[in-house]
Design a protein around this motif. Structure first.
Motif, PDB file in Angstrom:
ATOM      1  N   HIS A   1      -7.152 -11.481   4.406  1.00 46.96           N
ATOM      2  CA  HIS A   1      -6.799 -12.751   5.037  1.00 46.96           C
ATOM      3  C   HIS A   1      -6.090 -12.527   6.369  1.00 46.96           C
ATOM      4  O   HIS A   1      -5.220 -11.659   6.477  1.00 46.96           O
ATOM      5  CB  HIS A   1      -5.905 -13.572   4.104  1.00 46.96           C
ATOM      6  N   PRO A   2      -6.441 -13.282   7.404  1.00 49.35           N
ATOM      7  CA  PRO A   2      -5.800 -13.105   8.717  1.00 49.35           C
ATOM      8  C   PRO A   2      -4.276 -13.254   8.691  1.00 49.35           C
ATOM      9  O   PRO A   2      -3.583 -12.625   9.478  1.00 49.35           O
ATOM     10  CB  PRO A   2      -6.430 -14.204   9.580  1.00 49.35           C
ATOM     11  N   ALA A   3      -3.757 -14.045   7.779  1.00 46.98           N
ATOM     12  CA  ALA A   3      -2.301 -14.212   7.686  1.00 46.98           C
ATOM     13  C   ALA A   3      -1.607 -12.931   7.237  1.00 46.98           C
ATOM     14  O   ALA A   3      -0.417 -12.754   7.476  1.00 46.98           O
ATOM     15  CB  ALA A   3      -1.954 -15.357   6.730  1.00 46.98           C
ATOM     16  N   GLU A   4      -2.344 -12.033   6.576  1.00 47.37           N
ATOM     17  CA  GLU A   4      -1.783 -10.758   6.139  1.00 47.37           C
ATOM     18  C   GLU A   4      -2.268  -9.609   7.017  1.00 47.37           C
ATOM     19  O   GLU A   4      -2.304  -8.459   6.588  1.00 47.37           O
ATOM     20  CB  GLU A   4      -2.157 -10.462   4.680  1.00 47.37           C
ATOM     21  N   ALA A   5      -2.634  -9.900   8.252  1.00 46.83           N
ATOM     22  CA  ALA A   5      -3.145  -8.874   9.171  1.00 46.83           C
ATOM     23  C   ALA A   5      -2.174  -7.701   9.226  1.00 46.83           C
ATOM     24  O   ALA A   5      -0.979  -7.872   9.456  1.00 46.83           O
ATOM     25  CB  ALA A   5      -3.346  -9.461  10.561  1.00 46.83           C
ATOM     26  N   GLY A   6      -2.690  -6.526   8.966  1.00 44.88           N
ATOM     27  CA  GLY A   6      -1.886  -5.313   9.017  1.00 44.88           C
ATOM     28  C   GLY A   6      -1.220  -4.952   7.702  1.00 44.88           C
ATOM     29  O   GLY A   6      -0.738  -3.840   7.542  1.00 44.88           O
ATOM     30  N   LEU A   7      -1.166  -5.854   6.746  1.00 47.30           N
ATOM     31  CA  LEU A   7      -0.558  -5.567   5.449  1.00 47.30           C
ATOM     32  C   LEU A   7      -1.568  -4.797   4.594  1.00 47.30           C
ATOM     33  O   LEU A   7      -2.716  -5.202   4.462  1.00 47.30           O
ATOM     34  CB  LEU A   7      -0.163  -6.869   4.759  1.00 47.30           C
ATOM     35  N   THR A   8      -1.145  -3.694   4.024  1.00 43.40           N
ATOM     36  CA  THR A   8      -2.049  -2.850   3.240  1.00 43.40           C
ATOM     37  C   THR A   8      -1.934  -3.134   1.751  1.00 43.40           C
ATOM     38  O   THR A   8      -0.972  -3.754   1.290  1.00 43.40           O
ATOM     39  CB  THR A   8      -1.745  -1.360   3.466  1.00 43.40           C
ATOM     40  N   VAL A   9      -2.906  -2.609   1.027  1.00 43.40           N
ATOM     41  CA  VAL A   9      -2.893  -2.700  -0.432  1.00 43.40           C
ATOM     42  C   VAL A   9      -1.630  -2.035  -0.966  1.00 43.40           C
ATOM     43  O   VAL A   9      -0.992  -2.557  -1.883  1.00 43.40           O
ATOM     44  CB  VAL A   9      -4.164  -2.055  -1.021  1.00 43.40           C
ATOM     45  N   ALA A  10      -1.246  -0.906  -0.398  1.00 46.37           N
ATOM     46  CA  ALA A  10      -0.041  -0.208  -0.855  1.00 46.37           C
ATOM     47  C   ALA A  10       1.192  -1.093  -0.729  1.00 46.37           C
ATOM     48  O   ALA A  10       2.042  -1.119  -1.621  1.00 46.37           O
ATOM     49  CB  ALA A  10       0.152   1.081  -0.067  1.00 46.37           C
ATOM     50  N   ALA A  11       1.308  -1.833   0.368  1.00 42.97           N
ATOM     51  CA  ALA A  11       2.451  -2.726   0.558  1.00 42.97           C
ATOM     52  C   ALA A  11       2.447  -3.841  -0.480  1.00 42.97           C
ATOM     53  O   ALA A  11       3.496  -4.200  -1.026  1.00 42.97           O
ATOM     54  CB  ALA A  11       2.443  -3.302   1.965  1.00 42.97           C
ATOM     55  N   LEU A  12       1.271  -4.379  -0.762  1.00 43.37           N
ATOM     56  CA  LEU A  12       1.160  -5.423  -1.779  1.00 43.37           C
ATOM     57  C   LEU A  12       1.554  -4.880  -3.144  1.00 43.37           C
ATOM     58  O   LEU A  12       2.341  -5.490  -3.869  1.00 43.37           O
ATOM     59  CB  LEU A  12      -0.269  -5.968  -1.817  1.00 43.37           C
ATOM     60  N   LEU A  13       1.014  -3.723  -3.486  1.00 45.42           N
ATOM     61  CA  LEU A  13       1.286  -3.154  -4.804  1.00 45.42           C
ATOM     62  C   LEU A  13       2.744  -2.738  -4.958  1.00 45.42           C
ATOM     63  O   LEU A  13       3.280  -2.776  -6.061  1.00 45.42           O
ATOM     64  CB  LEU A  13       0.350  -1.977  -5.077  1.00 45.42           C
ATOM     65  N   ALA A  14       3.404  -2.387  -3.863  1.00 45.19           N
ATOM     66  CA  ALA A  14       4.830  -2.052  -3.923  1.00 45.19           C
ATOM     67  C   ALA A  14       5.634  -3.252  -4.425  1.00 45.19           C
ATOM     68  O   ALA A  14       6.662  -3.081  -5.080  1.00 45.19           O
ATOM     69  CB  ALA A  14       5.324  -1.606  -2.552  1.00 45.19           C
ATOM     70  N   LEU A  15       5.149  -4.438  -4.141  1.00 48.32           N
ATOM     71  CA  LEU A  15       5.818  -5.657  -4.601  1.00 48.32           C
ATOM     72  C   LEU A  15       5.470  -6.002  -6.045  1.00 48.32           C
ATOM     73  O   LEU A  15       6.261  -6.633  -6.744  1.00 48.32           O
ATOM     74  CB  LEU A  15       5.424  -6.844  -3.720  1.00 48.32           C
ATOM     75  N   LEU A  16       4.282  -5.605  -6.494  1.00 48.30           N
ATOM     76  CA  LEU A  16       3.762  -6.078  -7.768  1.00 48.30           C
ATOM     77  C   LEU A  16       3.882  -5.110  -8.924  1.00 48.30           C
ATOM     78  O   LEU A  16       3.954  -5.533 -10.076  1.00 48.30           O
ATOM     79  CB  LEU A  16       2.278  -6.456  -7.613  1.00 48.30           C
ATOM     80  N   VAL A  17       3.869  -3.819  -8.663  1.00 49.26           N
ATOM     81  CA  VAL A  17       3.827  -2.830  -9.729  1.00 49.26           C
ATOM     82  C   VAL A  17       5.206  -2.209  -9.893  1.00 49.26           C
ATOM     83  O   VAL A  17       5.791  -1.734  -8.931  1.00 49.26           O
ATOM     84  CB  VAL A  17       2.771  -1.740  -9.431  1.00 49.26           C
ATOM     85  N   ARG A  18       5.677  -2.234 -11.119  1.00 46.97           N
ATOM     86  CA  ARG A  18       6.991  -1.657 -11.393  1.00 46.97           C
ATOM     87  C   ARG A  18       6.933  -0.142 -11.312  1.00 46.97           C
ATOM     88  O   ARG A  18       5.981   0.486 -11.763  1.00 46.97           O
ATOM     89  CB  ARG A  18       7.472  -2.061 -12.778  1.00 46.97           C
TER      90      ARG A  18
END
Length: 107
Positions: A80-97
């Motif tokens: 999504h353009p609103a998450e431009a530059g955000l990687t899967v790793a950054a997302l998973l850092a928030l979601l996976v304990r």
């Protein structure tokens, strides 16, 4: 995969694709059945989401015996353009304990 969460009604912050990706990040050897139970989705829905993620290059799998081992592409940028530059790793850092946090009660 641990305990199955209670069902939830109403809106949520995460898409089913994000939930499935986080479940796989939590256990790269998880069965579709376990992912479906954890995410409160049907097995068919999880299979379709996995295909979507693979076709988009976020995920791949390797057959091992009767199961699969999944590999997430952590450097892949979100769509999504609103998450431009955000990687899967950054997302998973928030979601996976983190492993160190497993078993601890939430604050």
């Amino acid at each position: 995969m641990g305990e199955v969460p209670e069902p939830h009604t109403g809106w949520t912050f995460l898409t089913n694709h994000a939930r499935v990706l986080a479940a796989i990040a939590d256990d790269h050897h998880a069965r579709v059945r376990d992912i479906a139970a954890h995410c409160r989705l049907t097995e068919r829905a999880v299979q379709k989401i996995i295909v979507d993620l693979e076709e988009a290059g976020y995920l791949s799998h390797r057959r091992e015996g009767r199961g699969n081992t999944y590999r997430i592409q952590p450097a892949k940028v979100l769509r999504h353009p609103a998450e431009a530059g955000l990687t899967v790793a950054a997302l998973l850092a928030l979601l996976v304990r983190d492993e160190a946090d497993r078993g601890r009660e939430p604050a």
